[in-house]
Design an enzyme around this catalytic site. Structure first.
Site, PDB file in Angstrom:
ATOM      1  N   SER A   1      10.516   2.232   5.126  1.00  0.00           N
ATOM      2  CA  SER A   1      10.109   1.118   5.988  1.00  0.00           C
ATOM      3  C   SER A   1      10.385   1.440   7.452  1.00  0.00           C
ATOM      4  CB  SER A   1      10.877  -0.148   5.600  1.00  0.00           C
ATOM      5  OG  SER A   1      10.884  -0.348   4.208  1.00  0.00           O
TER       6      SER A   1
ATOM      7  N   ASP B   1       5.356  13.359  10.167  1.00  0.00           N
ATOM      8  CA  ASP B   1       4.972  13.772  11.524  1.00  0.00           C
ATOM      9  C   ASP B   1       4.828  15.293  11.579  1.00  0.00           C
ATOM     10  OD1 ASP B   1       6.068  11.164  13.488  1.00  0.00           O
ATOM     11  OD2 ASP B   1       6.837  11.404  11.459  1.00  0.00           O
TER      12      ASP B   1
ATOM     13  N   ARG C   1       1.659  16.404   9.964  1.00  0.00           N
ATOM     14  CA  ARG C   1       0.520  16.198  10.869  1.00  0.00           C
ATOM     15  C   ARG C   1       0.490  17.285  11.936  1.00  0.00           C
ATOM     16  NH1 ARG C   1       2.236   9.947  10.931  1.00  0.00           N
ATOM     17  NH2 ARG C   1       0.768   9.135   9.385  1.00  0.00           N
TER      18      ARG C   1
ATOM     19  N   ARG D   1       6.878   0.955  16.421  1.00  0.00           N
ATOM     20  CA  ARG D   1       7.711   0.911  15.218  1.00  0.00           C
ATOM     21  C   ARG D   1       9.012   0.156  15.490  1.00  0.00           C
ATOM     22  NH1 ARG D   1       5.414   6.193  14.843  1.00  0.00           N
ATOM     23  NH2 ARG D   1       4.262   6.508  12.906  1.00  0.00           N
TER      24      ARG D   1
ATOM     25  N   THR E   1      -1.403   2.936   6.738  1.00  0.00           N
ATOM     26  CA  THR E   1      -1.334   4.307   6.240  1.00  0.00           C
ATOM     27  C   THR E   1      -0.758   4.261   4.828  1.00  0.00           C
ATOM     28  OG1 THR E   1       0.901   4.666   7.099  1.00  0.00           O
ATOM     29  CG2 THR E   1      -0.931   5.226   8.559  1.00  0.00           C
TER      30      THR E   1
ATOM     31  N   HIS F   1      11.369   8.911  14.599  1.00  0.00           N
ATOM     32  CA  HIS F   1      10.033   8.823  14.002  1.00  0.00           C
ATOM     33  C   HIS F   1       9.274   7.777  14.814  1.00  0.00           C
ATOM     34  CE1 HIS F   1       6.730   8.379  11.270  1.00  0.00           C
ATOM     35  NE2 HIS F   1       7.053   7.134  10.948  1.00  0.00           N
TER      36      HIS F   1
ATOM     37  N   ASN G   1       0.818  -1.218   0.000  1.00  0.00           N
ATOM     38  CA  ASN G   1       0.000   0.000   0.000  1.00  0.00           C
ATOM     39  C   ASN G   1       0.845   1.259   0.000  1.00  0.00           C
ATOM     40  OD1 ASN G   1      -2.651  -1.326   0.194  1.00  0.00           O
ATOM     41  ND2 ASN G   1      -1.958  -1.952   2.214  1.00  0.00           N
TER      42      ASN G   1
END
Length: 353
Positions: free
Chosen positions: A156, A185, A188, A125, A267, A212, A49
């Protein structure tokens, strides 16, 4: 009944080059192409995706003359290639290649790595690291060997540690290995502020730096809207605010990705646009500033022995990272950044690379 494989070109159907050779009448005594002209080639590794959102955005924004897709699932890979090729009449002219063989990536200017295990709802993550490390051992050396002058961009997760892994496995100079980092980030972050003040997000200067992930640092001291520093404006207007509120906003930025994953499973679109903005700055040599994951040792008190990659505002151009912006950090912000670096360094020391 076995279905026949769809053709990706008329050559696949047996048509020779005669038609193309006779379709246009050549110009008499025409000059050869200018030696300064060259094609731009971008490779995207991983057609999940995220990878396809990036590929689609790069195509629609006309950022590359050649787009190479690589994946270890041949059927899905070919399907994605055909789907994009069938939109040729609605897109800028871009040659689209696809293969599970890395020879298709040769001569790339920019290689974007999105391959990896999908993040599970609620999973940190950093928990993804062990599931992705072995995959990178088979990807990065192939890209580096076939495109030795390229820039490697890691998307990734966990992106900071995997960018470090990519740097080590590639042997490239650090300015040519970056991670998408906190570019999204920060977007956002800017959206939340812009939405509250009812202004365009492009008029908001606001950075998230560091990892991140959960220990990212919001640089409140340098936020401005339309050139007006936010915190000093609040103080001059005698508008009180609590540090707890600022921390709630930072957490909302961090958790927004997890909410998207919870609601739709992954996402894709926002990271697609984010990576395309980085690709544009690099390929068009725009010298724009983005918070991206880079080798941060020596910055803001991070020791030279700590070869960590984390996000700092940096100027990007055709050679990758051109320089790191000298943004003023408060002692508290610098301390949080060093803590973020220490967290990543402790993980990296266990990798054995």
């Amino acid at each position: 009944m076995k279905s026949s494989q769809s053709a990706s070109s008329l050559k696949d159907l047996g048509m020779g080059p005669e038609l193309a050779n006779h379709f246009f009448k050549p110009i008499d005594r025409s000059a050869p192409p200018s030696p300064t002209k060259r094609h731009t080639k971008v490779t995207v590794v991983g057609t999940g995706n995220v990878g396809m959102a990036i590929a689609q955005t790069i195509l629609t924004q006309d950022l590359s003359d050649v787009l190479a897709l690589v994946d270890n699932k041949p059927d899905k890979l070919r399907g994605e290639m055909l789907d994009l090729q069938h939109a040729a009449a609605f897109l800028p002219r871009t040659r689209i290649l696809a293969s599970d063989d890395y020879s298709v990536t040769s001569g790339s200017d920019l290689c974007i790595i999105t391959a990896g295990a999908r993040q599970i709802p609620g999973e940190s993550r950093l928990d993804l690291l062990q599931r992705n490390l072995n995959m990178f051992r088979s990807i990065v050396p192939e890209l580096a060997r076939r495109s030795p002058d390229s820039i490697l961009m890691v998307v990734s997760n966990p992106v900071d540690v995997l960018t470090y892994v990519t740097w080590k496995l590639s042997g490239f100079p650090s300015n040519r290995v970056i991670g998408s980092g906190t570019n999204l980030d920060s977007s956002r972050f800017r959206f939340l502020i812009a939405d509250h003040l009812e202004v365009n997000a492009q008029d908001v200067q606001a950075y998230m730096v560091g990892e991140h992930g959960d220990s990212s640092v919001a640089l409140w001291s340098s936020i401005s809207v339309g050139g007006v520093p936010i915190l000093s404006f609040l103080e001059k207007q005698e508008i009180t605010y609590e540090k707890e509120l600022l921390e709630k906003i930072r957490k909302a930025v961090v958790e927004s990705a997890y909410e998207v994953i919870r609601l739709k499973g992954y996402t894709s679109w926002a990271i697609g646009y984010s990576v395309a903005s980085l690709a544009r700055s690099i390929l068009r040599d725009q010298h724009r500033i983005h918070p991206i994951s880079l080798l941060a040792k020596g910055f803001y008190g991070i020791g030279d022995e700590k070869e960590v990659f984390l996000s700092l505002p940096a100027q990007l151009g055709r050679s990758g990272v051109l320089g790191v912006t000298n943004v003023h950090l408060t002692e508290e912000e610098a301390g949080k950044l060093r803590h973020s670096a220490e967290t990543l360094w402790e993980i990296q020391k266990q990798l054995g690379i």
